[in-house]
Design a protein around this motif. Structure first.
Motif, PDB file in Angstrom:
ATOM      1  N   THR A 139      64.754  20.411  43.432  1.00 57.29           N
ATOM      2  CA  THR A 139      64.720  21.474  44.441  1.00 57.29           C
ATOM      3  C   THR A 139      66.050  21.673  45.149  1.00 57.29           C
ATOM      4  N   SER A 140      66.724  20.592  45.485  1.00 57.86           N
ATOM      5  CA  SER A 140      67.948  20.685  46.287  1.00 57.86           C
ATOM      6  C   SER A 140      69.219  20.801  45.461  1.00 57.86           C
ATOM      7  N   PHE A 141      69.227  20.229  44.261  1.00 55.82           N
ATOM      8  CA  PHE A 141      70.473  20.166  43.492  1.00 55.82           C
ATOM      9  C   PHE A 141      70.424  20.972  42.196  1.00 55.82           C
ATOM     10  N   LEU A 142      69.553  20.585  41.280  1.00 57.22           N
ATOM     11  CA  LEU A 142      69.588  21.165  39.939  1.00 57.22           C
ATOM     12  C   LEU A 142      69.121  22.613  39.876  1.00 57.22           C
ATOM     13  N   ARG A 143      68.003  22.919  40.489  1.00 55.97           N
ATOM     14  CA  ARG A 143      67.496  24.294  40.403  1.00 55.97           C
ATOM     15  C   ARG A 143      68.485  25.301  41.002  1.00 55.97           C
ATOM     16  N   PRO A 144      68.948  25.107  42.251  1.00 51.68           N
ATOM     17  CA  PRO A 144      69.847  26.135  42.794  1.00 51.68           C
ATOM     18  C   PRO A 144      71.253  26.151  42.188  1.00 51.68           C
ATOM     19  N   ARG A 145      71.752  25.009  41.750  1.00 52.87           N
ATOM     20  CA  ARG A 145      73.140  24.925  41.296  1.00 52.87           C
ATOM     21  C   ARG A 145      73.329  25.164  39.805  1.00 52.87           C
ATOM     22  N   TYR A 146      72.263  25.028  39.043  1.00 50.37           N
ATOM     23  CA  TYR A 146      72.348  25.235  37.596  1.00 50.37           C
ATOM     24  C   TYR A 146      71.301  26.239  37.110  1.00 50.37           C
ATOM     25  N   TYR A 147      70.040  25.882  37.204  1.00 56.20           N
ATOM     26  CA  TYR A 147      68.967  26.686  36.630  1.00 56.20           C
ATOM     27  C   TYR A 147      68.983  28.132  37.122  1.00 56.20           C
ATOM     28  N   GLU A 148      69.065  28.304  38.430  1.00 60.93           N
ATOM     29  CA  GLU A 148      69.038  29.658  38.986  1.00 60.93           C
ATOM     30  C   GLU A 148      70.337  30.422  38.737  1.00 60.93           C
TER      31      GLU A 148
END
Length: 102
Positions: A91-100
């Motif tokens: 929620t805090s690192f991977l989703r906003p910084r890569y996935y999205e």
């Protein structure tokens, strides 16, 4: 030769545990992903080494959250077994910084 996935291996951060792409190498995840999709019709996937160096941007957060173990190598292994750690990392690192980003 058809390619379905282009993997950007684990050394894509400035420090292991930053959970953000090195801007000198990857200034735009969206542009990279769109370009790979357009040129070879593949998906881009980033991999991560499960370690947070003490110099990494997220070391203090991971450590305070109890998500690090085994500090034998100048950093600590990320422990993804507690659900709260998996949720925070996604929620805090991977989703906003890569996935999205693509």
């Amino acid at each position: 030769l058809p390619v379905g996935v282009l993997v950007i291996d684990y050394k894509n951060q400035v420090h292991d545990g930053d959970f953000a792409p090195n801007p000198a190498c990857y200034p735009s995840i969206r542009a990279l992903s769109d370009g790979v999709r357009a040129k070879i019709n593949a998906t881009t996937v980033f991999s991560f080494w499960p370690e947070a160096k003490t110099s990494s941007a997220e070391f203090a957060t991971l450590n305070a959250s109890g998500c690090l173990i085994n500090a034998d190598l100048g950093g600590s292994a990320i422990d993804p077994t507690p659900p709260r750690c998996r949720e925070m990392i996604w929620t805090s690192f991977l989703r906003p910084r890569y996935y999205e980003q693509g």
